[in-house]
Scaffold this motif. Structure first.
Motif, PDB file in Angstrom:
ATOM      1  N   GLN A   1       0.824  -1.209   0.000  1.00 18.07           N
ATOM      2  CA  GLN A   1       0.000   0.000   0.000  1.00 18.07           C
ATOM      3  C   GLN A   1       0.859   1.260   0.000  1.00 18.07           C
ATOM      4  O   GLN A   1       0.579   2.227  -0.722  1.00 18.07           O
ATOM      5  N   ALA A   2       1.935   1.257   0.816  1.00 15.88           N
ATOM      6  CA  ALA A   2       2.839   2.409   0.855  1.00 15.88           C
ATOM      7  C   ALA A   2       3.488   2.637  -0.502  1.00 15.88           C
ATOM      8  O   ALA A   2       3.617   3.782  -0.966  1.00 15.88           O
ATOM      9  N   GLN A   3       3.882   1.550  -1.161  1.00 14.84           N
ATOM     10  CA  GLN A   3       4.494   1.676  -2.488  1.00 14.84           C
ATOM     11  C   GLN A   3       3.509   2.262  -3.488  1.00 14.84           C
ATOM     12  O   GLN A   3       3.857   3.160  -4.279  1.00 14.84           O
ATOM     13  N   GLN A   4       2.291   1.780  -3.474  1.00 15.32           N
ATOM     14  CA  GLN A   4       1.290   2.263  -4.428  1.00 15.32           C
ATOM     15  C   GLN A   4       0.973   3.738  -4.204  1.00 15.32           C
ATOM     16  O   GLN A   4       0.785   4.499  -5.161  1.00 15.32           O
ATOM     17  N   GLU A   5       0.927   4.157  -2.936  1.00 14.40           N
ATOM     18  CA  GLU A   5       0.672   5.574  -2.641  1.00 14.40           C
ATOM     19  C   GLU A   5       1.833   6.448  -3.115  1.00 14.40           C
ATOM     20  O   GLU A   5       1.611   7.547  -3.638  1.00 14.40           O
ATOM     21  N   ALA A   6       3.047   5.955  -2.935  1.00 15.68           N
ATOM     22  CA  ALA A   6       4.211   6.717  -3.399  1.00 15.68           C
ATOM     23  C   ALA A   6       4.219   6.828  -4.910  1.00 15.68           C
ATOM     24  O   ALA A   6       4.506   7.898  -5.470  1.00 15.68           O
ATOM     25  N   LEU A   7       3.893   5.737  -5.597  1.00 16.91           N
ATOM     26  CA  LEU A   7       3.846   5.770  -7.060  1.00 16.91           C
ATOM     27  C   LEU A   7       2.765   6.729  -7.546  1.00 16.91           C
ATOM     28  O   LEU A   7       2.944   7.439  -8.539  1.00 16.91           O
ATOM     29  N   GLY A   8       1.648   6.769  -6.826  1.00 21.51           N
ATOM     30  CA  GLY A   8       0.562   7.676  -7.200  1.00 21.51           C
ATOM     31  C   GLY A   8       0.927   9.137  -7.027  1.00 21.51           C
ATOM     32  O   GLY A   8       0.409  10.008  -7.734  1.00 21.51           O
ATOM     33  N   ALA A   9       1.825   9.419  -6.072  1.00 17.07           N
ATOM     34  CA  ALA A   9       2.231  10.809  -5.813  1.00 17.07           C
ATOM     35  C   ALA A   9       3.433  11.235  -6.647  1.00 17.07           C
ATOM     36  O   ALA A   9       3.820  12.407  -6.617  1.00 17.07           O
ATOM     37  N   MET A  10       3.993  10.304  -7.383  1.00 18.21           N
ATOM     38  CA  MET A  10       5.231  10.595  -8.108  1.00 18.21           C
ATOM     39  C   MET A  10       4.935  11.380  -9.387  1.00 18.21           C
ATOM     40  O   MET A  10       4.133  10.971 -10.220  1.00 18.21           O
ATOM     41  N   LYS A  11       5.593  12.522  -9.513  1.00 20.46           N
ATOM     42  CA  LYS A  11       5.490  13.321 -10.729  1.00 20.46           C
ATOM     43  C   LYS A  11       6.680  14.277 -10.769  1.00 20.46           C
ATOM     44  O   LYS A  11       7.385  14.464  -9.767  1.00 20.46           O
ATOM     45  N   ALA A  12       6.902  14.883 -11.909  1.00 20.15           N
ATOM     46  CA  ALA A  12       8.039  15.783 -12.077  1.00 20.15           C
ATOM     47  C   ALA A  12       7.971  16.922 -11.068  1.00 20.15           C
ATOM     48  O   ALA A  12       6.908  17.527 -10.872  1.00 20.15           O
ATOM     49  N   GLY A  13       9.095  17.177 -10.404  1.00 16.44           N
ATOM     50  CA  GLY A  13       9.177  18.279  -9.452  1.00 16.44           C
ATOM     51  C   GLY A  13       8.933  17.899  -8.011  1.00 16.44           C
ATOM     52  O   GLY A  13       9.189  18.711  -7.107  1.00 16.44           O
ATOM     53  N   VAL A  14       8.446  16.675  -7.768  1.00 13.02           N
ATOM     54  CA  VAL A  14       8.180  16.247  -6.389  1.00 13.02           C
ATOM     55  C   VAL A  14       9.497  15.773  -5.761  1.00 13.02           C
ATOM     56  O   VAL A  14      10.166  14.903  -6.316  1.00 13.02           O
ATOM     57  N   PRO A  15       9.896  16.324  -4.595  1.00  9.93           N
ATOM     58  CA  PRO A  15      11.147  15.874  -3.953  1.00  9.93           C
ATOM     59  C   PRO A  15      11.050  14.411  -3.531  1.00  9.93           C
ATOM     60  O   PRO A  15      10.001  13.946  -3.072  1.00  9.93           O
ATOM     61  N   PHE A  16      12.157  13.677  -3.686  1.00 13.22           N
ATOM     62  CA  PHE A  16      12.171  12.268  -3.308  1.00 13.22           C
ATOM     63  C   PHE A  16      11.848  12.087  -1.828  1.00 13.22           C
ATOM     64  O   PHE A  16      11.199  11.117  -1.437  1.00 13.22           O
ATOM     65  N   LYS A  17      12.306  13.008  -0.990  1.00 13.30           N
ATOM     66  CA  LYS A  17      12.101  12.838   0.452  1.00 13.30           C
ATOM     67  C   LYS A  17      10.619  12.867   0.809  1.00 13.30           C
ATOM     68  O   LYS A  17      10.202  12.242   1.783  1.00 13.30           O
ATOM     69  N   SER A  18       9.813  13.580   0.040  1.00 12.49           N
ATOM     70  CA  SER A  18       8.380  13.608   0.332  1.00 12.49           C
ATOM     71  C   SER A  18       7.734  12.267  -0.020  1.00 12.49           C
ATOM     72  O   SER A  18       6.755  11.855   0.614  1.00 12.49           O
ATOM     73  N   LEU A  19       8.251  11.588  -1.030  1.00 13.07           N
ATOM     74  CA  LEU A  19       7.743  10.266  -1.383  1.00 13.07           C
ATOM     75  C   LEU A  19       8.134   9.235  -0.329  1.00 13.07           C
ATOM     76  O   LEU A  19       7.369   8.322  -0.020  1.00 13.07           O
ATOM     77  N   ASP A  20       9.319   9.416   0.247  1.00  8.95           N
ATOM     78  CA  ASP A  20       9.798   8.483   1.256  1.00  8.95           C
ATOM     79  C   ASP A  20       9.007   8.638   2.550  1.00  8.95           C
ATOM     80  O   ASP A  20       8.758   7.688   3.262  1.00  8.95           O
TER      81      ASP A  20
END
Length: 279
Positions: A260-279
């Motif tokens: 679930q955490a992986q899917q949420e991170a993939l859903g939030a991933m887009k150009a300009g989003v800092p990696f630390k916010s995905l983590d």
């Protein structure tokens, strides 16, 4: 499937590095990192060095690679040195490449040059200013061309194929080592392992970088695969966890939470989003 992917024009990459030298106010740079050397001129051996100035580029190695560089090294001059590349640095040739400029600024890769070699260079390069630099070539490598992306995609395709073949062998009694060997054998049909393949079962799965060992799989095991193929210098890195038979309820809850955490991170991933916010 056999796929032909065109090689990059190395002269273009070297020219881009030379433009960076101008921006960084450097007269030249010594490239020591083998991955950076491969990126710039195609060399895949284990001993080499490049010297790039604003107008010239030369690759150096020893006599063992004199046949290899005839077909591999492209986009620059290539020369064989009879002695160690750093203890007998081609100082006179570098001065000629720089046109006799007084007190030239010469970059060295601080992340790829040992202290011992740095001291060797400093003793020989009297009158030069040695400037430690970071990520100069890496800045070029971060932007992938279409042919580079195609190589990365092919590396991932091979990795997925190897994983799917290994899944057919997962059964009670087979060892982690057996599965890892099957995976790496498949990799070597098309490229090579990008790193030692990890197959970790049972309690070994708690180790972040476990070594595939002689433990035999048994029913109820969670088996983690961390594998990747290197194809023409470009690497895949894939981690998957599977269960042999019915998983323990707690293991299943942990698995689903991670998924679930992986899917949420993939859903939030887009150009300009800092990696630390995905983590």
């Amino acid at each position: 499937m056999c796929r032909v992917i065109k090689f990059e024009p190395m002269k273009k990459r070297i020219a881009q590095l030379q433009e960076q030298l101008v921006r960084e106010r450097l007269d030249g740079i010594i490239i020591s990192g083998l991955n950076n050397i491969r990126y710039l001129c195609g060399y895949t051996g284990s001993n080499g060095m490049m010297v790039v100035t604003r107008r010239a580029a030369v690759f150096y190695t020893d006599f063992r690679y004199q046949e290899q560089i005839k077909t591999e090294v492209r986009g620059c001059d290539k020369k064989i040195l009879e002695r160690d590349l750093y203890s007998s640095f081609p100082v006179a040739e570098l001065r000629r490449m720089l046109g006799g400029k007084r007190t030239p600024r010469l970059g060295v890769e601080e992340g790829n040059l040992s202290l011992a070699r740095f001291r060797m260079l400093r003793r020989q390069l009297k009158g030069f200013r040695l400037i430690p630099v970071r990520d100069l070539v890496l800045e070029l490598r971060r932007r992938k061309s279409r042919s580079e992306l195609a190589r990365m995609q092919r590396a991932q395709e091979i990795t997925e194929q190897a994983f799917n073949r290994a899944l057919r062998l997962v059964k009670p009694g087979i060892t982690e080592q057996d599965l890892a060997l099957e995976i790496e054998f498949y990799f070597r049909r098309f490229g090579e392992p990008a790193f030692p393949s990890i197959v970790a079962s049972g309690e070994n799965g708690a180790k972040p970088h476990a070594r595939a060992g002689v433990r035999r799989l048994k029913k109820g095991d969670a088996i983690t695969f961390d594998i990747g193929c290197r194809y023409q210098g470009y690497c895949a890195d894939m981690t998957r966890t599977v269960f042999l038979g019915r998983p323990d309820p707690e293991l299943r809850r942990v698995y689903e939470a991670v998924l679930q955490a992986q899917q949420e991170a993939l859903g939030a991933m887009k150009a300009g989003v800092p990696f630390k916010s995905l983590d």
